[in-house]
Design a protein around this motif. Structure first.
Motif, PDB file in Angstrom:
ATOM      1  N   LYS A  85       0.834  -1.201   0.000  1.00 36.30           N
ATOM      2  CA  LYS A  85       0.000   0.000   0.000  1.00 36.30           C
ATOM      3  C   LYS A  85       0.867   1.249   0.000  1.00 36.30           C
ATOM      4  O   LYS A  85       1.814   1.363   0.780  1.00 36.30           O
ATOM      5  N   LEU A  86       0.536   2.189  -0.862  1.00 40.85           N
ATOM      6  CA  LEU A  86       1.168   3.503  -0.834  1.00 40.85           C
ATOM      7  C   LEU A  86       0.403   4.355   0.175  1.00 40.85           C
ATOM      8  O   LEU A  86      -0.786   4.622  -0.005  1.00 40.85           O
ATOM      9  N   VAL A  87       1.076   4.763   1.257  1.00 42.25           N
ATOM     10  CA  VAL A  87       0.417   5.512   2.322  1.00 42.25           C
ATOM     11  C   VAL A  87       1.040   6.891   2.476  1.00 42.25           C
ATOM     12  O   VAL A  87       2.199   7.124   2.107  1.00 42.25           O
ATOM     13  N   LYS A  88       0.254   7.812   3.048  1.00 38.98           N
ATOM     14  CA  LYS A  88       0.693   9.176   3.333  1.00 38.98           C
ATOM     15  C   LYS A  88       0.005   9.612   4.616  1.00 38.98           C
ATOM     16  O   LYS A  88      -0.861   8.900   5.157  1.00 38.98           O
ATOM     17  N   LYS A  89       0.368  10.787   5.126  1.00 39.53           N
ATOM     18  CA  LYS A  89      -0.354  11.336   6.266  1.00 39.53           C
ATOM     19  C   LYS A  89      -1.776  11.681   5.846  1.00 39.53           C
ATOM     20  O   LYS A  89      -2.022  12.080   4.701  1.00 39.53           O
ATOM     21  N   LYS A  90      -2.709  11.563   6.768  1.00 40.48           N
ATOM     22  CA  LYS A  90      -4.101  11.859   6.458  1.00 40.48           C
ATOM     23  C   LYS A  90      -4.251  13.289   5.958  1.00 40.48           C
ATOM     24  O   LYS A  90      -3.675  14.218   6.526  1.00 40.48           O
ATOM     25  N   ASP A  91      -5.019  13.420   4.887  1.00 40.86           N
ATOM     26  CA  ASP A  91      -5.363  14.714   4.275  1.00 40.86           C
ATOM     27  C   ASP A  91      -4.182  15.392   3.588  1.00 40.86           C
ATOM     28  O   ASP A  91      -4.318  16.523   3.112  1.00 40.86           O
ATOM     29  N   ALA A  92      -3.039  14.755   3.513  1.00 38.99           N
ATOM     30  CA  ALA A  92      -1.900  15.333   2.796  1.00 38.99           C
ATOM     31  C   ALA A  92      -2.142  15.242   1.293  1.00 38.99           C
ATOM     32  O   ALA A  92      -2.779  14.315   0.800  1.00 38.99           O
ATOM     33  N   LYS A  93      -1.655  16.235   0.561  1.00 38.57           N
ATOM     34  CA  LYS A  93      -1.754  16.252  -0.891  1.00 38.57           C
ATOM     35  C   LYS A  93      -0.372  15.988  -1.478  1.00 38.57           C
ATOM     36  O   LYS A  93       0.597  16.661  -1.119  1.00 38.57           O
ATOM     37  N   LEU A  94      -0.284  15.027  -2.341  1.00 37.84           N
ATOM     38  CA  LEU A  94       1.003  14.665  -2.929  1.00 37.84           C
ATOM     39  C   LEU A  94       1.221  15.416  -4.240  1.00 37.84           C
ATOM     40  O   LEU A  94       0.345  15.446  -5.106  1.00 37.84           O
ATOM     41  N   LYS A  95       2.411  16.028  -4.373  1.00 38.18           N
ATOM     42  CA  LYS A  95       2.788  16.674  -5.626  1.00 38.18           C
ATOM     43  C   LYS A  95       3.245  15.616  -6.628  1.00 38.18           C
ATOM     44  O   LYS A  95       3.475  14.461  -6.281  1.00 38.18           O
ATOM     45  N   ARG A  96       3.426  16.034  -7.870  1.00 33.56           N
ATOM     46  CA  ARG A  96       3.837  15.077  -8.905  1.00 33.56           C
ATOM     47  C   ARG A  96       5.205  14.474  -8.598  1.00 33.56           C
ATOM     48  O   ARG A  96       5.460  13.303  -8.896  1.00 33.56           O
ATOM     49  N   ASN A  97       6.076  15.283  -7.988  1.00 29.89           N
ATOM     50  CA  ASN A  97       7.433  14.810  -7.679  1.00 29.89           C
ATOM     51  C   ASN A  97       7.597  14.518  -6.189  1.00 29.89           C
ATOM     52  O   ASN A  97       8.633  14.789  -5.596  1.00 29.89           O
ATOM     53  N   PHE A  98       6.556  13.948  -5.574  1.00 32.08           N
ATOM     54  CA  PHE A  98       6.603  13.677  -4.137  1.00 32.08           C
ATOM     55  C   PHE A  98       7.743  12.722  -3.796  1.00 32.08           C
ATOM     56  O   PHE A  98       8.178  11.910  -4.608  1.00 32.08           O
ATOM     57  N   LYS A  99       8.247  12.849  -2.565  1.00 31.42           N
ATOM     58  CA  LYS A  99       9.330  11.995  -2.084  1.00 31.42           C
ATOM     59  C   LYS A  99       8.722  10.752  -1.446  1.00 31.42           C
ATOM     60  O   LYS A  99       7.866  10.859  -0.571  1.00 31.42           O
ATOM     61  N   VAL A 100       9.188   9.587  -1.858  1.00 31.00           N
ATOM     62  CA  VAL A 100       8.578   8.338  -1.413  1.00 31.00           C
ATOM     63  C   VAL A 100       9.640   7.362  -0.921  1.00 31.00           C
ATOM     64  O   VAL A 100      10.759   7.314  -1.447  1.00 31.00           O
ATOM     65  N   ALA A 101       9.296   6.597   0.087  1.00 30.27           N
ATOM     66  CA  ALA A 101      10.175   5.544   0.597  1.00 30.27           C
ATOM     67  C   ALA A 101       9.703   4.197   0.071  1.00 30.27           C
ATOM     68  O   ALA A 101       8.530   3.842   0.231  1.00 30.27           O
ATOM     69  N   LEU A 102      10.617   3.459  -0.530  1.00 34.88           N
ATOM     70  CA  LEU A 102      10.340   2.108  -1.006  1.00 34.88           C
ATOM     71  C   LEU A 102      11.276   1.137  -0.304  1.00 34.88           C
ATOM     72  O   LEU A 102      12.348   1.518   0.171  1.00 34.88           O
ATOM     73  N   SER A 103      10.871  -0.115  -0.274  1.00 38.32           N
ATOM     74  CA  SER A 103      11.613  -1.118   0.500  1.00 38.32           C
ATOM     75  C   SER A 103      12.814  -1.690  -0.233  1.00 38.32           C
ATOM     76  O   SER A 103      13.529  -2.519   0.324  1.00 38.32           O
ATOM     77  N   GLY A 104      13.065  -1.269  -1.467  1.00 42.42           N
ATOM     78  CA  GLY A 104      14.247  -1.739  -2.166  1.00 42.42           C
ATOM     79  C   GLY A 104      14.141  -1.567  -3.662  1.00 42.42           C
ATOM     80  O   GLY A 104      13.049  -1.620  -4.242  1.00 42.42           O
TER      81      GLY A 104
END
Length: 287
Positions: A85-104
């Motif tokens: 699942k791709l998760v974020k903080k509640k009510d946060a809006k993600l930009k096109r170039n949002f920073k994301v953490a992946l497991s590898g």
């Protein structure tokens, strides 16, 4: 007796599927299995270096190691209407170039994510750290895997299911390939067949004796979650569909590798059935 290294992740489904061997319920003929547990991307990287005889991997890694490792038919995990699942903080809006953490880098969720979000800024970290990284703002979002998909913090919400991305990219109707195992090609063929058969039997025995094995794992503190969460998690990822690859699972793997090839992540098109251990050799030799 030859020692064969078997590496798996410490998440509940891998532990569950392997421990029929650890507890001595199932054993190979002329070898001793020694197990190592590490997070899935560590195992992916180890397989690229050829460190283990048998290793759990993300299915998305396999085209990179196909010349050195055969794909095993057992201990597989697929999503059926669910997955990372791709998760974020509640009510946060993600930009096109949002920073994301992946497991590898070589995980299946990373492959699908890169195709779906080509402008995102990716950072890689241990899957156990991703939830906190989103909560403290180190990243804008993160892809949760393993048991985290069932237990994440109430301050987070799902932005998108990786299952939905898979459905969109694959055209629908196929399970989501997540993880499996591979075996070093340099091992003698008759031994390789025995090792694979041993693992098939172990997964089958574990699945059929879940009501005995699961409490044992909990009692010994080998599982990170409580009994109810473990039960739910095994329903998802260690079940009848984990024992041996089915035709629709092969079709799903081929679709995954087709997508990776089409989007430039693989140099060649891989068909899963072409990279299995030729287990029919034993029958041909007997005849």
């Amino acid at each position: 007796m030859k020692e064969i290294s078997v590496a798996h992740s410490p998440d509940a489904d891998d532990i569950f599927m392997y421990y029929a061997i650890k507890f001595g319920w199932v054993t190979p003929k002329d070898a001793k299995f020694t197990n190592i547990a590490a997070d899935i991307e560590t195992l992916n990287q180890a397989t690229l270096k050829g460190e283990y005889d048998i290793c759990a991997i993300s299915f998305a890694l396999y085209p990179f190691v196909k010349d050195d490792y055969a794909l095993l038919k057992t201990a597989v995990s697929f999503g059926e209407g669910y997955g990372p699942k791709l998760v974020k903080k509640k009510d946060a809006k993600l930009k096109r170039n949002f920073k994301v953490a992946l497991s590898g880098e070589f995980t299946t969720n990373a492959l699908l994510f890169k195709i779906a979000y080509p402008e995102a800024r990716i950072t890689y970290m241990n899957f156990l750290d991703i939830e906190q990284a989103v909560l403290d703002g180190t990243v804008d979002a993160g892809v949760l895997i393993h048991e985290s998909i069932l237990t994440f913090d109430d301050n987070l919400e799902v932005e998108r299911e990786m299952w939905d991305i898979w459905e969109e990219l694959s055209g629908g109707g196929l399970p989501l390939p997540l993880g499996g195992m591979c075996l070093r090609r340099s091992l003698p063929l008759t031994n390789a067949i025995d090792y694979e058969n041993t693992l098939i039997k172990a997964v089958d025995v574990a699945n059929k004796n879940r009501n005995v094995l699961a409490p044992m794992l909990l009692e010994k503190g080998l599982i990170r979650v409580d009994a109810d969460t473990l039960d739910n998690y095994l329903d998802l990822y260690a079940n009848d569909n984990s024992v041996q690859l089915s035709d629709i699972q092969y079709e799903a793997l081929d679709k995954l590798y087709e997508l990776g090839y089409k989007h430039g992540f693989y140099n060649s098109l891989v068909k899963a059935k072409e990279f299995l251990i030729p287990s029919e050799y034993e029958e041909l030799r007997a005849n």
